[in-house]
Design an enzyme around this catalytic site. Structure first.
Site, PDB file in Angstrom:
ATOM      1  N   LYS A 262     -16.429  -4.930  62.010  1.00  0.00           N
ATOM      2  CA  LYS A 262     -17.006  -4.356  60.669  1.00  0.00           C
ATOM      3  C   LYS A 262     -18.579  -4.498  60.842  1.00  0.00           C
ATOM      4  CE  LYS A 262     -18.407  -4.317  56.094  1.00  0.00           C
ATOM      5  NZ  LYS A 262     -19.695  -4.608  55.503  1.00  0.00           N
ATOM      6  N   ASP A 278     -19.487  12.688  61.215  1.00  0.00           N
ATOM      7  CA  ASP A 278     -18.289  12.332  60.336  1.00  0.00           C
ATOM      8  C   ASP A 278     -17.961  10.740  60.804  1.00  0.00           C
ATOM      9  OD1 ASP A 278     -15.459  11.882  59.633  1.00  0.00           O
ATOM     10  OD2 ASP A 278     -14.653  13.547  60.473  1.00  0.00           O
TER      11      ASP A 278
END
Ligand code: MEV
Length: 424
Positions: A262, A278
């Site tokens: 993360k 994207d």
């Protein structure tokens, strides 16, 4: 508030209306105050209304610049978009430490996308296999005819791979997409091949690109001298050893691996947003790759190498510098002017390096003072803004908050009141 009413007729056909009418309906339905209505209108853009359905307004996020990111001896200033207070500060910190030791190296990497055409009710897998291999040239020709310009630019469908996924069989098309992200190209080609295979009598379940972009893997590395890792109270070698242990932890403990990754994606996603890519596709690919051994693992590793800490990262980065919203959004174009990135390959190299820089800063913080020390500095600022401090009051309030043993919204509110009283 009428949102709990049983009558939801207003929702029907909302997408057909012009933006202003849609905004009005939402304002009425949800009893928006005048200033809320004004906010929605002020932030609306022509571009946004052309990009998505049921458009209301543009939702803004902060953009900052990561400085001193040295990749293959070139120094970049990289605009990134994120709402998380500590991300840009951490990226700059990691980039700077790596730069002091020569920066990142990231090799030019292969880039290809994969489209899958999935067949079902396969009675004789061996016969299917044989037929597909005999017809590979035709299949590739069908794919390329669906998007001829890609082949002219050196890309296009290159080969097929037959992959059992019992009870299905996936016919994977390996496709070069040049400088684009290529999702539309790949989907168009996969659908054309699906149509062709149906005509040949095969039962097609689906045709779609795969976000497990394992054919667009990008790596980066850096070697950070112990001296560039030291803190005021801890020597660099000890910091490096702890970072190496944290890296080991992310390889053996999926709970830690998720957080480790993360942190890496904090930087990469922020760059994806700023460059019009994207980011959900990039996230999806990164996590698929991180779990590809059957266990979720850290995407980066750190180990001791002589008098330095050696960091490595590898992940799928099927990014683009053209196509999608990239050419449409003037802010994206502006960001490419600032970052000086000229190709999709270069963007992937910078993104991998940025992820590693972000990871270095997070692990160094975890190995030394803990994450909250640095985070709180930024959180205080957000808190000050949240309780209504003006631009001039923010730094003064942050200074006061730092001295308090415990800080939350109420404490910050009270501190702001006291500050205002004091300055009367
Ligand atoms: C916070 O957004 C990211 C970190 O938790 C990453 C990590 O723990 O490695 C600091």
């Amino acid at each position: 508030m009428k949102n709990n009413d049983l009558n939801h007729d207003w929702m029907h056909g909302l997408y057909r209306l012009p933006t202003s009418q849609r905004q009005q309906i939402i304002s009425d339905q949800f009893s928006l105050a005048d200033d809320q209505q004004a906010l929605m209108k002020e932030n609306a853009s022509q571009l946004g209304s052309q990009l998505i359905e049921n458009y209301l307004t543009d939702y803004r996020l902060p953009e900052g610049v990561v400085t001193n990111l040295v990749v293959n001896h070139k120094t970049y200033a990289v605009p990134v978009v994120t709402e998380e207070p500590s991300v840009v500060a951490a990226a700059c910190n990691g980039a700077n430490r790596a730069a002091l030791s020569g920066g990142f190296t990231a090799p030019a990497a292969e880039r290809a996308m994969l489209g899958q055409v999935v067949l079902k009710n396969v009675a004789d897998p061996a016969a299917l296999n044989k037929w597909l291999l005999e017809h590979e040239t035709e299949i590739l020709a069908v794919a390329n005819a669906a998007h001829p310009s890609m082949q002219r630019r050196g890309g296009g469908a290159k080969r097929i791979r037959i992959r059992p996924a019992a009870p299905f069989v996936s016919v994977d098309l390996i496709i070069g997409v040049g400088e684009a992200m290529g999702a539309n190209t790949v989907n168009t080609m996969a659908e054309a091949v699906a149509h062709y295979l149906k005509e040949q009598g095969y039962d097609v379940l689906t045709a779609i690109l795969s976000n497990a972009a394992f054919m667009s893997l990008q790596s980066a590395a850096c070697r950070v001298s112990f001296k560039n890792l030291a803190t005021a109270t801890m020597n660099g070698e000890v910091v490096a050893q702890r970072i190496a242990e944290l890296s080991q932890l992310a390889q053996v403990d999926p709970y830690r691996a998720a957080t480790h990754n993360k942190g890496i994606m904090n930087g990469i996603d922020a760059l994806m947003l700023a460059s019009g890519n994207d980011w959900r596709a990039i996230e999806s690919g990164a996590y698929a790759y991180a779990a590809s051994s059957g266990q979720l693992k850290g995407l980066s590793t750190w180990e001791i190498d002589g008098d330095a800490l050696l960091g490595r990262i590898k992940l799928p980065l099927p990014v683009g510098t053209v196509g999608g919203s990239i050419g449409l959004n003037p802010l994206t174009r502006l960001n490419f002017k600032i970052n000086g990135i000229h190709s999709a390959g270069e963007l992937a190299r910078v993104a991998a390096s940025l992820g590693l820089a972000q990871n270095l800063a997070a692990l160094r913080a975890l190995a030394t003072s803990g994450i909250q020390a640095g985070h709180m500095q930024m959180q205080y600022r957000s808190l000050a803004v949240a309780v209504g401090a003006t631009a001039a009051e923010v730094p003064v309030l942050v200074k006061r908050l730092k001295k308090l043993p415990q800080v939350n919204q109420n404490v910050a509110k009270q501190a702001l009141q006291e500050l205002r009283k004091d300055s009367l």
